[in-house]
Structure formats: C-alpha cells, structure tokens
Scaffold this motif. Structure first.
Motif, PDB file in Angstrom:
ATOM      1  N   SER A 290     -65.335 -23.975  22.594  1.00 51.02           N
ATOM      2  CA  SER A 290     -66.836 -23.857  21.666  1.00 51.02           C
ATOM      3  C   SER A 290     -67.104 -23.131  20.933  1.00 51.02           C
ATOM      4  O   SER A 290     -66.493 -21.622  21.335  1.00 51.02           O
ATOM      5  N   GLY A 291     -66.130 -22.611  19.747  1.00 49.85           N
ATOM      6  CA  GLY A 291     -66.764 -21.503  18.818  1.00 49.85           C
ATOM      7  C   GLY A 291     -64.942 -20.416  18.923  1.00 49.85           C
ATOM      8  O   GLY A 291     -65.191 -19.744  18.135  1.00 49.85           O
ATOM      9  N   GLU A 292     -64.319 -21.264  19.423  1.00 52.11           N
ATOM     10  CA  GLU A 292     -62.836 -20.759  18.468  1.00 52.11           C
ATOM     11  C   GLU A 292     -62.370 -21.364  17.546  1.00 52.11           C
ATOM     12  O   GLU A 292     -62.432 -22.514  17.104  1.00 52.11           O
ATOM     13  N   ILE A 293     -61.681 -20.214  17.073  1.00 46.91           N
ATOM     14  CA  ILE A 293     -60.900 -21.059  15.750  1.00 46.91           C
ATOM     15  C   ILE A 293     -59.216 -20.301  16.082  1.00 46.91           C
ATOM     16  O   ILE A 293     -58.495 -20.095  16.339  1.00 46.91           O
ATOM     17  N   ILE A 294     -58.955 -21.844  15.481  1.00 53.63           N
ATOM     18  CA  ILE A 294     -57.733 -22.183  15.346  1.00 53.63           C
ATOM     19  C   ILE A 294     -57.610 -22.060  14.283  1.00 53.63           C
ATOM     20  O   ILE A 294     -57.590 -22.785  13.381  1.00 53.63           O
ATOM     21  N   VAL A 295     -56.094 -21.019  13.980  1.00 51.03           N
ATOM     22  CA  VAL A 295     -55.589 -21.040  12.833  1.00 51.03           C
ATOM     23  C   VAL A 295     -54.134 -21.295  12.221  1.00 51.03           C
ATOM     24  O   VAL A 295     -53.125 -21.231  13.272  1.00 51.03           O
ATOM     25  N   PHE A 296     -53.741 -22.234  11.328  1.00 53.57           N
ATOM     26  CA  PHE A 296     -52.442 -23.353  11.535  1.00 53.57           C
ATOM     27  C   PHE A 296     -52.556 -23.041  10.161  1.00 53.57           C
ATOM     28  O   PHE A 296     -52.638 -22.786   8.790  1.00 53.57           O
ATOM     29  N   ARG A 297     -51.260 -23.746   9.952  1.00 53.54           N
ATOM     30  CA  ARG A 297     -50.376 -24.902   8.212  1.00 53.54           C
ATOM     31  C   ARG A 297     -50.212 -25.912   8.193  1.00 53.54           C
ATOM     32  O   ARG A 297     -49.425 -25.633   9.326  1.00 53.54           O
ATOM     33  N   LEU A 298     -50.286 -26.796   7.429  1.00 55.59           N
ATOM     34  CA  LEU A 298     -49.560 -27.920   7.781  1.00 55.59           C
ATOM     35  C   LEU A 298     -48.038 -27.834   6.895  1.00 55.59           C
ATOM     36  O   LEU A 298     -47.551 -26.815   6.788  1.00 55.59           O
ATOM     37  N   THR A 299     -46.877 -28.651   8.079  1.00 53.39           N
ATOM     38  CA  THR A 299     -45.967 -28.757   7.852  1.00 53.39           C
ATOM     39  C   THR A 299     -45.847 -30.580   8.081  1.00 53.39           C
ATOM     40  O   THR A 299     -46.385 -31.193   7.693  1.00 53.39           O
ATOM     41  N   PRO A 300     -44.604 -30.793   7.138  1.00 51.78           N
ATOM     42  CA  PRO A 300     -44.499 -32.026   6.509  1.00 51.78           C
ATOM     43  C   PRO A 300     -44.663 -32.688   7.797  1.00 51.78           C
ATOM     44  O   PRO A 300     -45.035 -33.872   7.428  1.00 51.78           O
ATOM     45  N   ASP A 301     -43.770 -31.594   9.609  1.00 53.87           N
ATOM     46  CA  ASP A 301     -44.197 -32.984  10.499  1.00 53.87           C
ATOM     47  C   ASP A 301     -45.582 -32.800  11.341  1.00 53.87           C
ATOM     48  O   ASP A 301     -45.903 -33.645  11.934  1.00 53.87           O
ATOM     49  N   GLY A 302     -46.409 -31.886  10.855  1.00 52.67           N
ATOM     50  CA  GLY A 302     -47.900 -31.729  11.510  1.00 52.67           C
ATOM     51  C   GLY A 302     -48.871 -30.484  10.971  1.00 52.67           C
ATOM     52  O   GLY A 302     -48.671 -30.112  10.276  1.00 52.67           O
ATOM     53  N   THR A 303     -48.956 -30.374  12.033  1.00 50.35           N
ATOM     54  CA  THR A 303     -49.144 -28.397  12.139  1.00 50.35           C
ATOM     55  C   THR A 303     -48.259 -27.331  12.694  1.00 50.35           C
ATOM     56  O   THR A 303     -47.753 -28.160  13.756  1.00 50.35           O
ATOM     57  N   GLU A 304     -48.693 -25.839  11.688  1.00 49.13           N
ATOM     58  CA  GLU A 304     -47.872 -25.112  13.262  1.00 49.13           C
ATOM     59  C   GLU A 304     -49.020 -23.911  12.977  1.00 49.13           C
ATOM     60  O   GLU A 304     -49.801 -23.164  12.263  1.00 49.13           O
ATOM     61  N   ILE A 305     -49.163 -23.215  14.557  1.00 44.15           N
ATOM     62  CA  ILE A 305     -50.264 -23.025  15.036  1.00 44.15           C
ATOM     63  C   ILE A 305     -49.952 -21.305  14.593  1.00 44.15           C
ATOM     64  O   ILE A 305     -48.994 -21.269  14.913  1.00 44.15           O
ATOM     65  N   LEU A 306     -51.210 -20.530  14.256  1.00 49.32           N
ATOM     66  CA  LEU A 306     -50.587 -19.154  14.018  1.00 49.32           C
ATOM     67  C   LEU A 306     -51.203 -18.003  14.415  1.00 49.32           C
ATOM     68  O   LEU A 306     -50.762 -17.635  14.305  1.00 49.32           O
ATOM     69  N   GLY A 307     -52.252 -18.837  15.278  1.00 49.71           N
ATOM     70  CA  GLY A 307     -52.527 -18.506  15.878  1.00 49.71           C
ATOM     71  C   GLY A 307     -53.914 -18.451  16.844  1.00 49.71           C
ATOM     72  O   GLY A 307     -54.589 -19.469  16.004  1.00 49.71           O
ATOM     73  N   ARG A 308     -55.179 -17.962  17.259  1.00 49.91           N
ATOM     74  CA  ARG A 308     -56.214 -18.089  17.820  1.00 49.91           C
ATOM     75  C   ARG A 308     -57.183 -16.784  17.801  1.00 49.91           C
ATOM     76  O   ARG A 308     -57.052 -15.813  18.053  1.00 49.91           O
ATOM     77  N   ILE A 309     -58.645 -17.260  17.587  1.00 49.90           N
ATOM     78  CA  ILE A 309     -59.777 -16.135  16.955  1.00 49.90           C
ATOM     79  C   ILE A 309     -61.234 -17.104  18.547  1.00 49.90           C
ATOM     80  O   ILE A 309     -61.184 -18.191  17.818  1.00 49.90           O
ATOM     81  N   MET A 310     -60.867 -16.418  19.429  1.00 49.73           N
ATOM     82  CA  MET A 310     -62.199 -16.387  20.401  1.00 49.73           C
ATOM     83  C   MET A 310     -63.208 -15.019  20.727  1.00 49.73           C
ATOM     84  O   MET A 310     -62.732 -14.394  21.583  1.00 49.73           O
ATOM     85  N   ILE A 311     -64.641 -15.013  19.977  1.00 51.50           N
ATOM     86  CA  ILE A 311     -64.964 -14.532  20.195  1.00 51.50           C
ATOM     87  C   ILE A 311     -65.581 -13.134  21.120  1.00 51.50           C
ATOM     88  O   ILE A 311     -66.055 -12.698  21.427  1.00 51.50           O
ATOM     89  N   ASP A 312     -66.421 -15.329  21.370  1.00 51.90           N
ATOM     90  CA  ASP A 312     -67.416 -14.854  23.191  1.00 51.90           C
ATOM     91  C   ASP A 312     -66.894 -16.197  23.333  1.00 51.90           C
ATOM     92  O   ASP A 312     -67.253 -16.804  22.393  1.00 51.90           O
ATOM     93  N   PRO A 313     -66.490 -16.123  24.957  1.00 51.21           N
ATOM     94  CA  PRO A 313     -67.597 -17.535  25.362  1.00 51.21           C
ATOM     95  C   PRO A 313     -68.368 -18.021  25.583  1.00 51.21           C
ATOM     96  O   PRO A 313     -69.312 -17.570  24.940  1.00 51.21           O
TER      97      PRO A 313
END
Length: 178
Positions: free
Chosen positions: A155-178
């Motif tokens: 909950s509250g987590e941000i996934i940073v990604f980019r689209l690729t021809p085959d799906g997505t590529e995860i670039l990073g994650r951000i989680m401020i607090d649980p």
C-alpha cells in the motif's frame, strides 16, 4: 575479555532504497498502489461513486498519502497529470498527494472481483499509457499493477517502469513508509 560480533547484511540497493532517479529516466511511468485501506477487496454490493459501499483509506492511509506527496515534492518531482481509478480509496490517495485535480481513468479500476476483466482492462491501460506524454502518476490497485508490471506492491508503494515491446521494464521502486 569481551567479544563484539557484528553481522552485516548486504542487500542490493534496489531492495531497500528509494530509487528517485528512476522518476527522472526517459519514458518513466509511475504507478502507485493506493495508500493503506484496511481489509481486502470490496463488499459484493459496492458501487462506484458511493464511498459508503467501498473499502476506504484509514486515518493512517490518509496520513501516508500526504507523506508520499511531501516526499515527492521534497525530491522536486513534478507530474504532468495524476490519474486515478474511480474507486474512492484511489481517488482520495491521488487527491492527498496534492498534485492538482486527479483525472479518473476507468482502465485503472480494480478487477479484483471480476478476473475476466484482467486482460482487456490491462490492454486498455497499456494503450492509454502509450498515448500519454510526460511524467504522470497513475494511482490504482494491486491487481492492476501486478497484471501490468508482473510485480506486487505494498500500500502506497510506487513502481517506476517503462513500456517495452514485450511488456514492461522495472526502473525502480519508491516506498515512503509502510
């Protein structure tokens, strides 16, 4: 004689550190799971637009959403647009980030109660992501994030990604607090 034993645990940085630079990468997309909302799913008789029939943010969830927005602004992250599902807990999370008025995007709606919607809705979301320019944040539900990126979120987590021809590529994650 005293002995001091130290245990050092080495983890790859991406497992514990917020990757703010991922938000600055070309073609980065930020997708966020709504803040803390106790329970799971929604009652079978829930109605979009009627928050009394849905699972909603707790006080802790509202505070969490505010802290996330503050942390993003402290990092000088700006978004061109904030998109949200039509569910109350995502709309409230998006509003509490304080990045302007969120825009409703039905492709971000939860399909937890109707798994048959997974494939067509994920296709619709991907098409919308492909058409949208700039850095935007998309506030949605765990099932949507998992279907699109192949990864789970807290909950509250941000996934940073980019689209690729085959799906997505995860670039990073951000989680401020649980």
């Amino acid at each position: 004689m005293r002995y001091i034993i130290a245990l050092v645990l080495c983890l790859p940085t991406g497992l514990w550190a917020n990757n703010w630079d991922a938000l600055r990468a070309p073609d980065a997309i930020a997708i966020m799971r709504h803040a803390l909302a106790p329970g799971g799913g929604d009652p079978t008789n829930h109605t979009i637009g009627d928050c009394t029939t849905q699972r909603n943010l707790s006080d802790q969830g509202r505070a969490q959403a505010r802290r996330i927005g503050q942390a993003l602004r402290a990092q000088k992250i700006t978004f061109d647009m904030v998109y949200t599902s039509q569910w109350c807990r995502t709309s409230e999370t998006a509003r509490l980030l304080e990045y302007g008025s969120p825009r409703k995007a039905p492709a971000l709606n939860s399909f937890f109660g109707n798994p048959a919607l997974r494939a067509p809705q994920t296709r619709d979301l991907r098409a919308q992501l492909e058409r949208t320019e700039g850095l935007n944040i998309w506030v949605t539900h765990q099932v949507n994030i998992s279907a699109l990126t192949g990864t789970g979120t807290s909950s509250g987590e941000i996934i940073v990604f980019r689209l690729t021809p085959d799906g997505t590529e995860i670039l990073g994650r951000i989680m401020i607090d649980p």
